[in-house]
Structure formats: structure tokens, C-alpha cells
Scaffold this motif. Structure first.
Motif, PDB file in Angstrom:
ATOM      1  N   ARG A 142       0.857  -1.181   0.000  1.00 22.12           N
ATOM      2  CA  ARG A 142       0.000   0.000   0.000  1.00 22.12           C
ATOM      3  C   ARG A 142       0.902   1.243   0.000  1.00 22.12           C
ATOM      4  O   ARG A 142       1.608   1.457  -0.985  1.00 22.12           O
ATOM      5  CB  ARG A 142      -0.981  -0.029   1.168  1.00 22.12           C
ATOM      6  CG  ARG A 142      -2.259   0.748   0.857  1.00 22.12           C
ATOM      7  CD  ARG A 142      -3.231   0.721   2.019  1.00 22.12           C
ATOM      8  NE  ARG A 142      -3.754  -0.613   2.275  1.00 22.12           N
ATOM      9  CZ  ARG A 142      -4.322  -0.985   3.405  1.00 22.12           C
ATOM     10  NH1 ARG A 142      -4.415  -0.131   4.403  1.00 22.12           N
ATOM     11  NH2 ARG A 142      -4.794  -2.197   3.547  1.00 22.12           N
TER      12      ARG A 142
ATOM     13  N   SER B  97     -15.778  -6.394  -5.127  1.00 25.05           N
ATOM     14  CA  SER B  97     -16.728  -5.434  -5.663  1.00 25.05           C
ATOM     15  C   SER B  97     -17.503  -6.159  -6.755  1.00 25.05           C
ATOM     16  O   SER B  97     -16.946  -6.499  -7.807  1.00 25.05           O
ATOM     17  CB  SER B  97     -16.013  -4.208  -6.227  1.00 25.05           C
ATOM     18  OG  SER B  97     -16.941  -3.221  -6.614  1.00 25.05           O
TER      19      SER B  97
ATOM     20  N   ILE C 212     -10.787  -7.055  -4.601  1.00 26.18           N
ATOM     21  CA  ILE C 212     -10.077  -5.994  -3.880  1.00 26.18           C
ATOM     22  C   ILE C 212      -8.917  -6.618  -3.105  1.00 26.18           C
ATOM     23  O   ILE C 212      -7.806  -6.099  -3.092  1.00 26.18           O
ATOM     24  CB  ILE C 212     -11.025  -5.240  -2.925  1.00 26.18           C
ATOM     25  CG1 ILE C 212     -12.256  -4.742  -3.681  1.00 26.18           C
ATOM     26  CG2 ILE C 212     -10.305  -4.074  -2.246  1.00 26.18           C
ATOM     27  CD1 ILE C 212     -13.389  -4.272  -2.778  1.00 26.18           C
TER      28      ILE C 212
ATOM     29  N   TYR D  81     -14.652   2.181   4.881  1.00 25.75           N
ATOM     30  CA  TYR D  81     -14.099   1.817   3.580  1.00 25.75           C
ATOM     31  C   TYR D  81     -13.125   0.652   3.764  1.00 25.75           C
ATOM     32  O   TYR D  81     -12.573   0.450   4.853  1.00 25.75           O
ATOM     33  CB  TYR D  81     -13.370   2.999   2.939  1.00 25.75           C
ATOM     34  CG  TYR D  81     -14.281   4.145   2.563  1.00 25.75           C
ATOM     35  CD1 TYR D  81     -14.780   4.257   1.265  1.00 25.75           C
ATOM     36  CD2 TYR D  81     -14.640   5.111   3.508  1.00 25.75           C
ATOM     37  CE1 TYR D  81     -15.630   5.307   0.925  1.00 25.75           C
ATOM     38  CE2 TYR D  81     -15.477   6.154   3.169  1.00 25.75           C
ATOM     39  CZ  TYR D  81     -15.967   6.251   1.875  1.00 25.75           C
ATOM     40  OH  TYR D  81     -16.805   7.289   1.532  1.00 25.75           O
TER      41      TYR D  81
ATOM     42  N   LYS E 187      -9.704  -1.428   1.963  1.00 26.29           N
ATOM     43  CA  LYS E 187      -8.600  -1.416   1.006  1.00 26.29           C
ATOM     44  C   LYS E 187      -7.891  -2.767   1.039  1.00 26.29           C
ATOM     45  O   LYS E 187      -7.938  -3.480   2.040  1.00 26.29           O
ATOM     46  CB  LYS E 187      -7.581  -0.319   1.347  1.00 26.29           C
ATOM     47  CG  LYS E 187      -8.038   1.092   1.083  1.00 26.29           C
ATOM     48  CD  LYS E 187      -6.897   2.073   1.375  1.00 26.29           C
ATOM     49  CE  LYS E 187      -7.306   3.513   1.107  1.00 26.29           C
ATOM     50  NZ  LYS E 187      -6.185   4.458   1.361  1.00 26.29           N
TER      51      LYS E 187
ATOM     52  N   THR F 209      -3.362  -0.172  -8.280  1.00 28.20           N
ATOM     53  CA  THR F 209      -4.359   0.896  -8.182  1.00 28.20           C
ATOM     54  C   THR F 209      -5.613   0.412  -7.456  1.00 28.20           C
ATOM     55  O   THR F 209      -6.165   1.103  -6.595  1.00 28.20           O
ATOM     56  CB  THR F 209      -4.737   1.397  -9.584  1.00 28.20           C
ATOM     57  OG1 THR F 209      -3.558   1.903 -10.227  1.00 28.20           O
ATOM     58  CG2 THR F 209      -5.791   2.495  -9.513  1.00 28.20           C
ATOM     59  N   THR F 210      -6.059  -0.808  -7.799  1.00 28.93           N
ATOM     60  CA  THR F 210      -7.226  -1.384  -7.108  1.00 28.93           C
ATOM     61  C   THR F 210      -6.932  -1.573  -5.626  1.00 28.93           C
ATOM     62  O   THR F 210      -7.783  -1.302  -4.767  1.00 28.93           O
ATOM     63  CB  THR F 210      -7.600  -2.736  -7.740  1.00 28.93           C
ATOM     64  OG1 THR F 210      -7.955  -2.527  -9.110  1.00 28.93           O
ATOM     65  CG2 THR F 210      -8.780  -3.377  -7.015  1.00 28.93           C
TER      66      THR F 210
ATOM     67  N   THR G 179      -7.161   1.702  -3.671  1.00 29.94           N
ATOM     68  CA  THR G 179      -8.418   2.447  -3.797  1.00 29.94           C
ATOM     69  C   THR G 179      -9.370   2.098  -2.646  1.00 29.94           C
ATOM     70  O   THR G 179      -9.594   0.923  -2.363  1.00 29.94           O
ATOM     71  CB  THR G 179      -9.109   2.118  -5.128  1.00 29.94           C
ATOM     72  OG1 THR G 179      -8.248   2.501  -6.213  1.00 29.94           O
ATOM     73  CG2 THR G 179     -10.443   2.839  -5.254  1.00 29.94           C
TER      74      THR G 179
ATOM     75  N   PHE H 171     -12.880   1.326  -1.064  1.00 29.18           N
ATOM     76  CA  PHE H 171     -14.218   0.890  -1.484  1.00 29.18           C
ATOM     77  C   PHE H 171     -15.147   0.960  -0.277  1.00 29.18           C
ATOM     78  O   PHE H 171     -14.846   0.359   0.771  1.00 29.18           O
ATOM     79  CB  PHE H 171     -14.173  -0.549  -2.014  1.00 29.18           C
ATOM     80  CG  PHE H 171     -13.455  -0.719  -3.324  1.00 29.18           C
ATOM     81  CD1 PHE H 171     -14.167  -0.818  -4.509  1.00 29.18           C
ATOM     82  CD2 PHE H 171     -12.072  -0.793  -3.373  1.00 29.18           C
ATOM     83  CE1 PHE H 171     -13.511  -0.987  -5.735  1.00 29.18           C
ATOM     84  CE2 PHE H 171     -11.397  -0.956  -4.580  1.00 29.18           C
ATOM     85  CZ  PHE H 171     -12.116  -1.048  -5.763  1.00 29.18           C
TER      86      PHE H 171
END
Length: 556
Positions: free
Chosen positions: A233, A335, A377, A392, A394, A439-440, A443, A445
Motif C-alpha cells: 500500500r 466489488s 479488492i 471503507y 482497502k 491501483t485497485t 483504492t 471501497f
């Protein structure tokens, strides 16, 4: 049996040509290793012994002389050197194939200096050497059969890959570990598929706990260590790996993002993993004076298993997250996008063998016409982060370390060009495969559904939403599951918050974060419940009901 490994410098590989391969000291050493590892009581071993007696030769002298004559001269010359050898033509073919296969089972990596060898040039060198080895093998084989072969297989026969390093002096180490500063970082890895490796062990035992025994220079044989810098990360982690564990380096480079030179220079490591430490007897971690987490893995054969590398790094990362009020999640984050436009972000808490992936696969197969796409994810470890009154999630890894048995039957074949296979012939065989982009992974969620995977209860089935917050917390914190042969655990076990990699070590700190997360989820009316998979009883019907229940929740 564990694969032997060999490390070559790129400059030396460049000097090798087909005509001088057989003269190399390494080629002669390879024959000696081949003889040492040979089963003397096999039919092949017995016939080799008979020929040694017949021609009054030691095994090495006989094999080397055979290859030398077959490579440089016509087959008839071999008959003159060893009268009557023509009667043993099948043995010669068997010798050539067996020796070639033996060579290809070793792990062979090249070290390349980025100043001289760009990644593209390194690939060219790898391909050139592979062609030399293949050509050498074919010339000997075709000399024996006195004709061309009918099928040519263009195998990756030279090296398994390369480590490209940069001349960056590591200046941001804790003072206590400054002796590591001269180990050059690997910033690129090239792998020649298929990459299949056998390690000494194939199962992880136990978890990791704090032990304030610092590592000093005398505990590490520095000239045999490699540095792989990782970007987990936004955290810089240094993995210092002893060459005896070298097969884990490509796995780490597939599981996590390799940090580039710029990130190295501009950041300080929060995690340092020392794999292959002398004098240590068990894995443990400690913190330096500047609060950097240090993970220690002993230089013992029993720890030659990729699971130790993955889980130690995740433990240290999770401890770092807990110190920043971030909740580590041991499970899967997905997701799920439906064809009607609905997208829901689902998090399933549960250890390996809980039935997460089986439920997702069943849902895809049963309702393929309803599901447009599923974005992974994370497959094993993620985090919950509270921002602006919402929860959220990650990811942590860009790859997955999964059991071959847990994959779709065709998946391992379809991914053979991208995967790192560990112990493919053993129980608990595993594979490391890319699953998400970086990137995913970074990000956030927003969490729409939070479930606990229950693999041990036979009833109820499907999904149960828990309306009472305290009851739900009790289920998640208890972390009950039936152990599924992926570790040394047996039967029904309990782990704090189903996560022995950080939360279990810091229960008090983690409990406060859990309380805040559950308060927020219930305030925002986010469904929280249990996914009943009954996987411990190998019950496909329960998996199907769980999949149907999950899809129903997503649709509504």
C-alpha cells in the motif's frame, strides 16, 4: 526433494557459447551433483554401474567422456573410445534425457546490474543462454539417434529468471541495522515460466509473537543476502532474504508490488523482514528504537516455506495499521457488479478454508447471466478504514497465495505463464498468482455488506443477518473455524477476530478499533451477518445456498 539453486552473474553468462559450455567448471560440478543424487538401485543406476565396470571408469569420467565425444565428434568416434557402446544406445538416450531433466529441476537465477543490463537486454541474455543449452542437448541427442527429432519442444532451459539490482545505498535504516546498508536492492525480477519449485517444508506452523531480542551483524552472513524492497500500500518494507530461501523472492515480487528507486530514496521503511537469521530458533518480531517493526525468520530448513514469508510481512503490516487505528481484515474483499447496474462491495471475514472462494465461484456459475464482473479488492488480507463517517476497505496484496485444490480445475493450467508454483506434487501445494492491480489495492471501497464465513455449523444454511450489534461482534471476535489442513491446526479452533496476524498480538488496541467500526456499520445500517458454507463437511448444497443468499442480498 528441495530444488538445488545456482546464482550466476550476467557478465559470466554473456561469455558462454555453445562450444565452451561443456568445458565450464559448473558443467562438471553438475555431473558430480547428478551422480550424488542418483538412485544407485534404480535400473538406470545399475546400468551405469555395469558400464563403469565394463570400461574401468568412475561414474564422472564415464559420463563426461560420453558427453564430450558425442558433442564434438560423430557417433562412430564414441564406438571407438568405448567399444560395444552401440549396444547401449537406449541407455545413452536415457542418460541424455535424465541429465537434462535433472539440470532443469534446479533453480537457476542470474544477477544483473541495471547500469549495464536493462530489463530488455537481460531478457535477451536469458533467451540466448536458453538457446545454447537447448542446442547443446539436441546436438548430443541427435548424434545418438543419427537423425533429426520429430517433435521439438522449445523449453525455457537456460535460467529460471533474473534479479536486476540497482546501486542504491540504503541510508534510511534504523541505526541498529545500519550494517545492512550495503546490500543492493532488487528493483526488477524476470521469471521464465513455468516456475515450479519444491521447498523443504510445505506447511506453516504457529504464529508470530514479540520477542525483544535484537538482531546484530554477527547473526547474518551478509554476503549471502538479497534485498527486495516492497511497497505494501503506502508502506515501504524491506525483505532481506538469505539465498537458501531464494525461491521465495519471485513469490514476494508477485504477491506485493516491488518498490522502485524513487520510492526507496524518498521513504523510510516501517517494516524490515530478516529471513535466514543465524542463532534464531523461532520466528518473532520486535521494534527498534524508532518504532520500525523487525520480523525475524531463522535460517532453518523447517522455515523454507513461502507461507512464513507472506504471513510475517502481513503481520508486521497489520501491526503498523493497528498503530494507525486501521482495522486489519483477514478475508476477502470483492466489488460485485450486476448487469442491472447495481454494484455492491462485499467483505467476507474468514481464514483459508472457510469457504469464501467456493461461495464466490458458485455464485458466478449459478448466476452468470446476472453478474457482469467481480473485482477482487483482496483475496486474503485487507483493512477497514473510517473516513467521513463511513467504513471503507482497502487491499494489501496484488497477488494471492492459494491452494491448487481451491482453484478452478482449469485455472492452474490457464495461469501457468504467470504463476509461481510451490510444491506442486505435495499435499497443500500452492500457487502465487497476480489478482489485482496496485491501483485497485490502494483504492478505498465503501463497505456495503460485511459477513463472517462459518465453515463448521451444519445449520442454518445460506446467510443470516444479525440485527444485534453486540451479538454480531461476539461472532466475529470469537473467530471460530474448522481447520482445513492449511496449517498445523486441527479441529475446531478459535482466533481473535479470525486474524492471528496482528489483531491477536494486539487485542486491546484492536478491540477499540473493532468497537468503533461496528458502531459505524450499524449506525449506517450496513448489513452484518454470517455466511454458512459448511465447508468442513464438504457440503456442496450449503455452498450453493450461501451463494444464492449472497446474490439475493446484493440485488436488494
Amino acid at each position: 526433494m528441495k530444488n538445488k539453486f545456482h546464482i550466476y552473474n550476467a557478465e559470466n553468462i554473456l561469455l558462454i557459447e555453445k562450444d565452451n559450455l561443456i568445458q565450464l567448471s559448473h558443467f562438471k560440478m553438475l555431473i558430480k551433483d547428478f551422480i550424488q543424487d542418483l538412485d544407485k538401485d534404480s535400473l538406470f543406476g545399475l546400468e551405469l554401474n555395469d558400464l563403469c565396470l565394463k570400461y574401468h571408469k568412475e561414474s564422472f569420467d564415464l559420463i563426461y567422456s560420453i558427453f564430450l565425444n558425442l558433442y564434438y565428434y560423430p557417433y562412430e568416434k564414441l564406438n571407438k573410445v568405448f567399444p560395444g557402446i552401440d549396444e547401449h544406445k537406449e541407455f545413452l538416450l536415457n542418460l541424455t534425457d535424465t541429465f537434462y531433466d535433472y539440470y532443469r529441476t534446479s533453480i537457476r537465477f542470474m544477477l544483473a546490474d541495471k547500469k549495464i543490463f536493462s530489463p530488455n537486454r537481460t531478457v535477451t541474455v536469458l533467451n540466448h543462454f536458453s538457446n545454447i543449452v537447448i542446442s547443446f542437448y539436441r546436438q548430443i541427442y541427435e548424434n545418438i539417434i543419427s537423425s533429426d527429432q520429430r517433435i521439438y519442444r522449445q523449453l525455457a532451459s537456460g535460467l529460471n529468471g533474473a534479479f536486476i539490482f540497482e546501486h542504491i545505498k540504503i541510508k534510511n535504516l534504523p541505526e541498529e541495522l545500519s550494517f545492512l546498508s550495503n546490500i543492493r536492492p532488487i528493483t526488477s525480477i524476470i521469471v521464465q515460466p513455468p516456475f515450479l519449485v519444491n521447498t523443504t517444508s510445505n506447511k506453516r506452523e504457529g504464529t508470530f509473537f514479540e520477542d525483544n531480542t535484537p538482531i546484530t551483524k554477527k547473526d547474518m552472513d551478509l554476503k549471502h543476502f538479497y534485498l527486495l524492497p516492497l511497497k505494501i500500500r503506502d508502506v515501504l518494507a524491506y525483505a532481506y532474504v538469505h539465498e537458501k530461501f531464494i525461491s521465495s523472492i519471485p513469490g514476494l515480487g508477485t504477491l506485493f508490488r516491488i518498490a522502485d528507486g524513487s520510492f526507496l530514496k524518498n521513504n523510510k521503511p516501517k517494516i524490515i523482514f530478516l529471513a535466514g537469521v543465524n542463532n534464531a530458533t523461532k520466528p518473532y518480531y520486535y521494534q527498534t528504537n524508532d518504532k520500525t517493526f523487525i520480523g525475524v525468520l531463522p535460517a532453518l530448513d523447517k522455515y523454507d516455506y513461502f507461507g512464513y514469508f507472506k504471513k510475517m510481512l502481513l503481520t508486521l503490516f497489520n501491526l503498523t495499521m493497528i498503530n494507525n487505528n486501521v482495522l486489519p481484515i483477514h478475508g476477502a474483499g470483492l466489488s460485485i457488479h450486476l448487469r442491472n447496474g447495481i454494484t455492491k462491495n462485499v467483505v467476507i471475514l474468514g481464514d483459508s478454508g472457510a469457504g469464501k472462494s467456493e461461495t464466490i465461484e458458485a455464485m458466478k456459475h449459478l448466476n452468470d447471466h446476472l453478474i457482469a464482473d467481480i473485482t477482487t479488492i483482496y483475496d486474503d488480507m485487507g483493512s477497514f478504514i473510517k473516513e467521513n463517517g463511513n467504513i471503507y476497505t482497502k487491499g494489501t496484496e496484488i497477488g494471492a497465495f492459494v491452494r491448487l485444490d481451491d482453484l478452478d480445475k482449469a485455472y492452474s493450467l490457464l495461469s501457468v505463464d504467470r504463476a509461481i508454483f510451490y510444491n506442486p506434487e505435495k499435499t497443500n501445494s500452492r500457487v502465487v498468482v497476480p489478482i489485482s492491480s496496485f491501483t485497485t489495492t490502494i483504492t478505498p471501497f465503501k463497505v456495503d455488506l460485511f459477513l463472517y464465513a462459518n465453515n463448521y455449523e451444519t445449520s442454518p444454511t445460506g446467510i443470516k443477518i444479525i440485527s444485534n450489534k453486540d451479538e454480531a461482534k461476539k461472532v466475529f471476535i470469537s473467530g471460530q473455524r474448522y481447520a482445513m489442513k492449511t496449517t498445523s491446526e486441527k479441529g475446531l479452533v478459535q482466533t481473535f477476530f479470525a486474524n492471528p496476524f496482528g489483531p491477536m498480538q494486539e487485542k486491546e488496541k484492536t478491540q477499540k478499533i473493532i468497537d468503533d467500526v461496528f458502531d459505524t456499520l450499524y449506525e449506517n445500517k450496513i448489513p452484518v451477518g454470517v455466511l454458512y458454507t459448511n465447508l468442513s463437511n464438504d457440503n456442496d448444497e450449503s455452498i450453493i445456498k450461501a451463494a444464492k443468499g449472497l446474490l439475493s442480498l446484493i440485488e436488494n
